[in-house]
Design an enzyme around this catalytic site. Structure first.
Site, short mmCIF file in Angstrom:
data_model
loop_
_atom_site.label_atom_id
_atom_site.label_comp_id
_atom_site.label_asym_id
_atom_site.label_seq_id
_atom_site.Cartn_x
_atom_site.Cartn_y
_atom_site.Cartn_z
N LYS A 197 -16.78 17.32 -1.04
CA LYS A 197 -15.35 17.21 -1.33
C LYS A 197 -15.08 15.80 -1.81
CE LYS A 197 -13.38 15.82 3.15
NZ LYS A 197 -14.53 15.79 4.05
N GLU A 255 -8.95 14.25 6.80
CA GLU A 255 -9.96 15.14 7.35
C GLU A 255 -9.42 15.92 8.54
OE1 GLU A 255 -13.60 13.03 8.18
OE2 GLU A 255 -14.35 13.51 6.17
N LYS A 291 -16.25 7.81 -3.46
CA LYS A 291 -15.04 8.63 -3.55
C LYS A 291 -15.32 10.11 -3.30
CE LYS A 291 -12.61 5.48 -6.65
NZ LYS A 291 -11.91 5.31 -7.94
N ASP A 343 0.86 -1.18 0.00
CA ASP A 343 0.00 0.00 0.00
C ASP A 343 0.90 1.24 0.00
OD1 ASP A 343 -2.31 1.61 0.32
OD2 ASP A 343 -1.97 1.67 2.47
N PHE A 351 -18.57 9.34 3.08
CA PHE A 351 -17.59 8.87 2.09
C PHE A 351 -17.60 7.34 2.05
CE2 PHE A 351 -13.43 7.13 1.13
CZ PHE A 351 -13.10 7.78 -0.04
N ARG A 384 -1.51 14.67 -2.00
CA ARG A 384 -2.84 14.07 -2.08
C ARG A 384 -3.84 15.21 -2.35
NH1 ARG A 384 -3.50 9.14 0.48
NH2 ARG A 384 -5.51 9.74 1.35
N ASP A 389 -4.89 6.43 -4.59
CA ASP A 389 -4.63 7.79 -5.04
C ASP A 389 -4.66 7.88 -6.56
OD1 ASP A 389 -4.46 9.05 -2.64
OD2 ASP A 389 -2.31 8.72 -2.41
N THR A 393 -0.33 4.86 1.25
CA THR A 393 -0.62 5.73 2.38
C THR A 393 -0.49 4.96 3.69
OG1 THR A 393 -2.15 6.98 1.00
CG2 THR A 393 -2.30 7.30 3.38
N SER A 445 -15.60 4.01 -0.54
CA SER A 445 -14.64 3.76 -1.62
C SER A 445 -15.31 3.74 -2.99
CB SER A 445 -13.92 2.43 -1.39
OG SER A 445 -14.85 1.37 -1.31
#
Length: 959
Positions: free
Chosen positions: A407, A331, A388, A254, A383, A443, A525, A256, A385
């Site tokens: 956002k 956040e 998005k 991964d 939010f 990001r 990302d 992040t 996945s």
């Protein structure tokens, strides 16, 4: 159920009331479920009346069937009052799950919806798939060959017995008259089955488990993998896979929190056509350069302060300092930036947000009046996945305007912009600036708003409520309505958040590549961010060809099979044009989706396996698992490792041969689900190159040695069959020889060898990553374990057992009938057996000594104990009656040590061991001198360096 604070939650409970009558919010910690320690909000459904007694105490709760989805719960509560009824919908926000703990709330009243094995915690507590190492899989296959060989020896001995007995002559008394030839055959066959019982090492699994358990402790105690900041050391959850760490060929990581620190810092933003950078290290305050920028910055910071799931907390000392608890570091960084620029989140309620406006962003001609505003939160579109993006719909009590704040990722927001915003020069400039931020590895997020007409909102809200209480197809209806309201957006600005690389990440990835390991980065990302992070961490370099397997202007369903075939052919041709050039491929979620849809993943993997690195961008957790599984299935010999830090990495961690979790900012779920856990990515280098390589070598030698030492014990009895007419006579005493062989005489040296032997030091393992290929199970450079190496050990056992048997039997037969000692004793079968057994013990002990590359006090003591224990145990058995009586044995062991009082026995021991071990010594020495491995060369240099420093003579131990 009346649930008290800090009590363990016994079942899945739907909330009906709580101790906070105003906000009707409770806070729970879900570390027992997902490993995350931050507090999460759980609320009483807003439509539920505060006083449930207004109804006739009649209600029904209809919910979905028990399932394992922690973030999914759909239920409808129907209240009855006379002939009237009212329906209230419930979601995952309205339920406290078993395994969580309520905090910051005194009590809560609810109704149990799932209990016992139907709770989500229990349904997620399924038995994980059993993983076994490749070395052990091969050992199990080889065990079948050894079993077949044992059967052949037994059949051969039984046939030989019938042949010998058929022409017994003077030995007629050995034949049992009542048995037919066929019966005699079966009798001798099972007689030799008992004699050859130890051909298959029953103690193999016990010894390996003990060795791996000890190796696990040394991995956990390694200070080289201790992280002082988090006070974390390495953790071994599955020691079964220790040696698998030494033969990894593909690493899936991964980004992040794994390659990066997952500590987010706001670095840049863009509004209108201007780009602003943060220069300070402690503050993210932005100074606008124009009034128009001031207005847009104010709107952007206000949206950042509103659209999130962050909970403000205050210190217990009574100070006014607010601390934000965020499940997402992104956040948390955005809310902290809003605070630094004058929009401070001070309070969060069930249906309200309190924002205190002060500081530089609220000053100047475009500023608002300082003070607090309590916004009414109408809806929170969370939010996911798939979405998005996240949105909130709030109402400002000052103007009564209803505004949607959204956002999300740039590609998601861009397709939802209104025509005027989409065609604006400011928007085009903003996206250009966003691309530049992505090239820096930041990001990126887009922030947009939409002012809603009251009539439009009320109509949508009514339909949204109906969707929430729908009993069928609820999720689809909700998703469609959320997508409907998140349209016609106005772009406010774009943000860039820096997620710094962890320390030593580039060096670690460079070492992995130098060791021949292919590294794949799987991230959610955007492509530009992933590519630039890949460059920063040395996943790819400017000397490599970078091929893009992308379809940027096509939607998910526009990518056809022909387009995929053409792309694969183009990349293949480019790679064939320059075969020696290292290659990195970049692929995104649309391409992965299309490859999976058309079942063309094997075709893609044929070119991907020729690359040194692969970057997968915008991929979901499920796609990560699909990629890992596809690589595993493309070649059964490929050994894979997945490493990640978050709950979204668990699927790929469990799909790989070896899973490694990192103690990160997103909780402990990845570390708990993995086979090994470490605190930082760069510890993977030590885990693989040091402990993985050491374990692969130790276990490889252990497996071969265990079969070898049992073969050399059993085979002399097969050869003895030709000296006793294959009558099934045994020349070993069960006690103390046969039963003590694996238990005492040969067990300790291999046990301590497997735990602590080191062929090269840890510093040399890290300095020379090319040595890691020695552990490969399929590479020509694999030096530790293979079928070829295994049968070489078995061949040595055959040769040495033949030498021992023939020399001892030959010499004792030569002097048979003559006096061999001053007391007049002659050799008998038990004397011969004891000498052969001692020769076997000495040969296997010194043969293991040839494999030892580092001798410490414990290993040296184990060798001495193994030799001395043979004589001590024989003395106890032959010269005392206590031990035989305790074990109820009638073996004729009395006087067995007498044979060792004569010089011929000691001469025979020396001659037999020397002849038996000479070929092994010469073979190992010639390999070191004529065909040295990298480890042999480094070890020789270390010995010469030590000899030069000490001025003393040193010898090089053969490999």
């Amino acid at each position: 159920v009346n649930h008290k604070t800090r009590e363990p939650t016994p079942a899945d409970i739907a909330l009906l009331a709580c101790s906070d009558p105003i906000n009707r919010v409770v806070y729970v910690m879900t570390a027992g479920l997902d490993g995350e320690t931050n507090l999460k909000q759980r609320v009483v459904a807003p439509e539920l009346p505060e006083d449930l007694m207004v109804y006739d105490r009649r209600a029904t709760l209809t919910c979905d069937a028990p399932n394992k989805l922690l973030e999914s719960f759909d239920a409808t509560v129907t209240f009855y009052s006379g002939e009237n009824e009212a329906r209230v919908s419930m979601s995952a926000k309205n339920i406290i799950l078993r395994g969580s703990q309520m905090r910051n709330s005194t009590w809560a009243i609810g109704v149990v919806v799932y209990a016992g094995s139907e709770t989500k915690l229990q349904m997620n507590s399924t038995t994980t798939s059993f993983k076994t190492s490749s070395c052990m899989e091969q050992a199990q296959q080889l065990m079948l060959y050894i079993f077949a060989m044992q059967c052949l020896f037994c059949v051969g001995a039984a046939i030989a017995s019938n042949v010998f007995m058929g022409s017994a002559g003077d030995y007629y008394y050995l034949v049992e008259a009542e048995n037919s030839p066929l019966g005699e055959l079966f009798l001798r066959f099972f007689n030799y089955v008992i004699i050859f019982t130890n051909f298959i090492p029953i103690s193999l699994l016990v010894t390996i488990d003990m060795v791996k358990f000890g190796q696990g402790f040394f991995i956990s105690w390694d200070l080289g993998m201790y992280h002082d900041e988090t006070n974390r050391c390495a953790k071994v959850n599955c020691s079964e896979l220790n040696e698998e760490l030494g033969c990894i060929e593909h690493v899936f990581t991964d980004k992040t929190g794994t390659l990066t620190a997952n500590i987010m810092k706001f670095k840049e933003c863009t509004v209108n056509e201007s780009e602003y950078c943060v220069t300070g290290e402690t503050s993210t305050r932005i100074q606008p350069t124009s009034e128009s920028d001031q207005v847009m910055l104010r709107r952007m910071f206000f949206s950042m302060a509103v659209n999130h799931a962050v909970i403000p907390e205050y210190s217990e000392d009574g100070s006014d300092q607010v601390v934000y608890s965020a499940s997402s570091p992104d956040e948390g960084a955005l809310v902290q930036t809003a605070k630094d620029n004058g929009y401070v989140l001070t309070k969060r309620g069930r249906k309200s947000l309190t924002i205190e406006m002060c500081g530089p962003a609220t000053e100047g001609p475009a500023a608002e009046s300082p003070g607090c505003v309590e916004l009414v939160m109408l809806h929170n579109l969370e939010f996911s996945s798939d979405r998005k993006r996240s949105s909130v719909i709030v109402q400002d009590p000052r103007s009564m305007k209803i505004v949607l704040h959204c956002k999300g990722a740039d590609n998601v927001i861009q397709e939802r912009l209104c025509a005027s915003s989409l065609n604006s020069v400011h928007t085009a400039s903003a996206f250009n600036n966003l691309d530049r931020m992505a090239t820096k590895g930041l990001r990126t997020l887009c922030i947009a708003t939409r002012e809603l007409d009251k009539e439009l909102y009320e109509d949508w809200n009514e339909r949204y409520h109906e969707a929430n209480v729908a009993l069928e197809d609820r999720k689809r209806l909700i998703a469609e309505l959320q997508d409907e309201i998140e349209q016609e957006l106005e772009l406010i600005g774009c943000t860039g958040i820096e997620d710094k690389l962890q320390e030593h990440v580039p060096e670690t990835i460079s070492s992995l590549r130098a060791a021949g390991i292919k590294v794949w980065m799987l991230t959610g990302d955007k492509v530009d961010t992933a590519v630039n992070i890949g460059l920063s961490c040395a996943l790819w370099t400017h000397e490599m060809h970078l091929h893009y397997f992308l379809f940027e202007n096509a939607s998910y369903h526009d990518v056809s099979k022909d387009l995929l075939t053409a792309k694969i052919s183009a990349i293949t041709n480019a790679m064939d044009a320059e075969p020696g050039k290292p290659v990195c491929i970049v692929i995104d979620t649309k391409s992965v989706f299309a490859l999976t849809r058309f079942k063309m993943m094997p075709e893609f993997l044929r070119i991907a396996n020729r690359c040194e690195s692969v970057i997968c961008a915008r991929v979901s957790p499920d796609q990560k698992a699909v990629i890992v599984r596809s690589v595993r299935e493309s070649d059964k010999n490929i050994k894979t490792l997945s490493i990640g830090d978050g709950a979204n990495d668990v699927p790929m961690i469990q799909k790989a041969h070896v899973g490694v979790g990192i103690y990160g900012q997103e909780g402990l779920q990845a570390a708990n689900a993995a086979d090994f856990a470490i605190a930082r990515f760069h510890f993977l280098r030590r885990l693989l190159f040091v402990h993985g390589r050491w374990s692969a070598r130790r276990v490889g030698v252990l497996v071969c040695y265990m079969f070898y030492k049992n073969a050399i014990l059993v085979l002399p009895q097969f050869l003895f069959a030709f000296f006793c007419l294959a009558s099934g006579q045994n020349f070993y005493l069960d006690y103390p020889f046969y039963q003590g062989y694996n238990l005492v005489y040969t067990s300790f040296p291999i046990l301590f060898f497997g735990i602590s032997d080191q062929d090269v030091s840890d510093s040399l393992c890290l300095k020379h990553p090319e040595m890691y290929a020695d552990g490969s199970l399929r590479s020509a450079r694999g030096l530790f374990f293979s079928k070829r190496i295994f049968w070489r050990w078995i061949g040595e056992g055959f040769y040495q057992s033949g030498i021992i048997t023939l020399l001892v039997l030959g010499i004792f037969s030569y002097v048979s009938g003559s006096v061999i000692g001053p007391a007049g004793h002659t050799s008998d079968i038990w004397s011969v057996g004891s000498v052969i057994h001692l020769c076997v013990c000495l040969v296997v002990t010194f043969r293991l000594l040839l494999e030892n590359k580092s001798i410490n006090r414990i290993i040296a003591a184990s060798y001495v104990f193994s030799v001395l224990s043979w004589f001590l145990w024989c003395w106890l058995w032959s010269e005392t009656r206590t031990v035989p009586l305790l074990l109820s044995s009638n073996n004729p062991a009395t006087g067995v040590l007498t044979v060792f009082s004569y010089p011929i026995t000691w001469h025979l021991l020396f001659l037999t061991c020397w002849i038996a071990l000479l070929p092994s010594f010469l073979a190992n020495s010639s390999n070191v001198l004529l065909y040295p491995s990298v480890a042999d060369t480094l070890r020789s240099e270390a010995v010469r360096a030590a000899r030069g420093r000490s001025g003393k003579t040193a010898t090089i131990h053969p490999a």
